[in-house]
Enzyme design. Structure first.
Site, PDB file in Angstrom:
ATOM      1  CE  LYS A  94       0.237  -2.936   8.637  1.00 16.77           C
ATOM      2  NZ  LYS A  94       0.511  -2.176   7.443  1.00 16.77           N
ATOM      3  CG  ASN A  95       1.122  -4.881   5.161  1.00 17.49           C
ATOM      4  OD1 ASN A  95       0.665  -3.975   5.803  1.00 17.49           O
ATOM      5  ND2 ASN A  95       2.573  -4.843   5.015  1.00 17.49           N
ATOM      6  CB  CYS A 100       4.404   7.999   5.553  1.00 21.36           C
ATOM      7  SG  CYS A 100       5.396   6.549   5.123  1.00 21.36           S
ATOM      8  NE  ARG A 111       5.115   3.866   1.820  1.00 23.60           N
ATOM      9  CZ  ARG A 111       4.366   3.144   2.480  1.00 23.60           C
ATOM     10  NH1 ARG A 111       4.350   3.710   3.752  1.00 23.60           N
ATOM     11  NH2 ARG A 111       3.893   1.852   2.129  1.00 23.60           N
ATOM     12  CG  ASP A 152       7.235  -4.156   6.208  1.00 27.15           C
ATOM     13  OD1 ASP A 152       7.663  -2.923   5.884  1.00 27.15           O
ATOM     14  OD2 ASP A 152       6.178  -4.377   5.537  1.00 27.15           O
ATOM     15  NE  ARG A 210      -0.728   2.777  10.262  1.00 29.94           N
ATOM     16  CZ  ARG A 210       0.419   2.515   9.625  1.00 29.94           C
ATOM     17  NH1 ARG A 210       1.475   3.043  10.086  1.00 29.94           N
ATOM     18  NH2 ARG A 210       0.466   1.724   8.197  1.00 29.94           N
TER      19      ARG A 210
END
Ligand code: EPU
Length: 443
Positions: free
Chosen positions: A22-23, A120, A125, A320, A412
């Site tokens: 995803k990233n 978030c 951030r 992560d 997500r």
């Protein structure tokens, strides 16, 4: 709203194929704004963040043709209308990675308006480094009604030295933004203190295939010689190292033998080294001629040993994977210390793990995890993507039933999580929250 219902205590066996990252995919998709030619991305995971990025690109005049394949999706992007350069708050607030459209829009169209992402669940951030980097390339930036308004004087950015070091190291999406923008700038850009994450290397490889002139990606100094235009290309997205690390934790906590295919082992040395110290074996079966797409088997024979973990920019231990490793360490035979150096507030999973019987003492950016003999199933709340993945790991080993609420956070970033885990023997199913209204209310 959906929940996951997980009965813990099952051993896993079999094999899981890791999806595209995803990233990596999000900035790759944004880079399609840099060319008028078609861009074909394969191995794109089918996730809500990817759908949001496709929607955003649609608003920015990009047509996306999506084809489902055995390995994720193949998306063909083509810019059909370059007049609309406003990334609206309605989309940006659902996905912070929308900020990665800023550099490409500004470089190609000469101006951009991108809503400023808010904070978030994992912290404040800010995007100050992105903006300072673009200003160094000559952009004029103002803030209007919560939007970043950026223009390139005379329509084109100018290559320059850019320093991207911040209080927590570099910035991954900031590096992606400046790197992408500098490809079309007039002259040479040197990014100093660039992020070294493998997703940046993947982006630079694709940009070079489009005709960019980038050297040094993967190191803290990246040199970009600007070119007048970029062409289209086909690119296969790198596999997801965080998804792979999450399934490694699933195997380790359940004491299982689990094989991972398409695993980017070369980008995961800090995680696999840490697993080694914990008494968990990661055996390479086949590098398939590409260590970023290896096959490996995870196994554990003895107890989980305690370790010290400090999250750091790549090649250090990734933030992560912090929550997933914390879940694993809850069942170790001693005290572990976890220090979060990227997002010091990223500990929302601590309270939820404690509800399952974990013993965790948090002080500021450090948590001490004292291993317990067992975790017990409980209703818990997913708070952000990786925290939720940590709860899934804990639930797989817990005695009894865990109900994880708000699994849209997991959706997500993890494609087919419940199919993949039940395919290797876990007891996990998706259900409507209504079915568990009483448990949800007791949270
Ligand atoms: N930072 C600043 N100023 C900036 C930008 C960042 O101070 O202008 C700080 C951040 O607040 C943070 C640190 O620098 O303390 C690193 O943030 P970074 O910019 O590198 O994060 P990001 O690029 O916004 C990406 C991933 C995150 C991952 C981080 C760190 C994507 C879409 N997101 O975010 O992934 O945690 O890098 O590795 O690539 C996730 O997948 O769950 C996730 C949050």
């Amino acid at each position: 709203m959906d929940v996951f219902v997980i009965e813990g205590g099952r051993r896993l066996s079999g094999s899981i194929r890791i999806h595209g990252s995803k990233n990596a995919a999000l900035p790759l998709m944004a880079a399609c704004l840099l060319t008028d030619e078609p861009m074909i991305l394969s191995d794109v995971p089918n996730l809500s963040d990817i759908r949001n990025m496709t929607r955003l690109l649609g608003e920015l005049g990009v047509h996306s043709g999506i084809e489902d394949t055995d390995h994720g999706q193949t998306i063909t992007h083509r810019v059909t209308d370059a007049t609309q350069s406003h990334a609206r708050y309605e989309i940006v607030r659902t996905m912070r990675a929308s900020i990665s459209t800023l550099g490409p829009l500004l470089a190609k169209r000469g101006s951009a308006r991108v809503s400023l992402p808010g904070g978030c669940a994992i912290g404040q951030r800010p995007v100050d480094l992105h903006l300072r980097g673009l200003e160094a390339l000559g952009a004029k930036i103002t803030l209007e009604g919560g939007d970043i308004e950026a223009t390139a004087p005379n329509g084109r950015l100018i290559g320059a030295p850019v320093f991207l070091g911040g209080p927590f190291g570099s910035t991954v999406l900031g590096t992606a933004n400046i790197l992408s923008a500098a490809t079309l700038a007039r002259g040479t850009t040197i990014i100093e203190s660039a992020a070294c994450e493998p997703e940046i290397v993947d982006l630079a490889n694709m940009l070079n295939a489009m005709g960019a002139k980038i050297r040094g990606a993967g190191s803290p100094r990246i040199t970009i010689e600007g070119v007048d235009e970029l062409g289209g290309t086909s690119h296969r997205v790198m596999p997801d190292r965080i998804e792979a690390g999450t399934y490694m934790c699933a195997a380790a906590i359940t004491g299982s033998d689990l094989t991972l295919e398409n695993c980017p082992l070369d980008a995961m040395m800090s995680a696999t080294d840490t697993l080694g110290h914990m008494g968990i074996d990661v055996e390479v079966n086949d590098r398939n001629g590409d260590p970023m797409r290896s096959s490996c088997t995870i196994s554990r024979s003895g107890e989980i040993k305690p370790v010290q973990i400090t999250t750091q920019p790549h090649p250090g231990f990734p933030t992560d994977l912090q929550a997933q490793f914390m879940a694993l360490l809850c069942l170790s035979n001693g005290n572990s210390v976890i220090t979060e150096k990227i997002f010091p507030e990223r500990f929302l999973h601590v309270a939820e793990l404690s509800r399952m019987g974990a013993q965790i003492h948090r002080q500021g950016a450090t948590a001490v995890v004292t291993g317990v003999k067992e975790l017990t199933g409980a209703p818990v709340m997913a708070s952000d993507l990786r925290a939720s993945a940590g709860l899934v790991i804990a639930a797989l080993a817990a005695r009894g039933t865990t109900i994880i609420n708000r699994v849209y956070h997991i959706d997500r970033g993890y494609e087919q999580l419940e199919e993949k885990l039940s395919g290797v023997g876990a007891s996990i199913r998706r259900a409507d929250a209504e079915e568990f209204a009483d448990s949800a209310m007791s949270i």
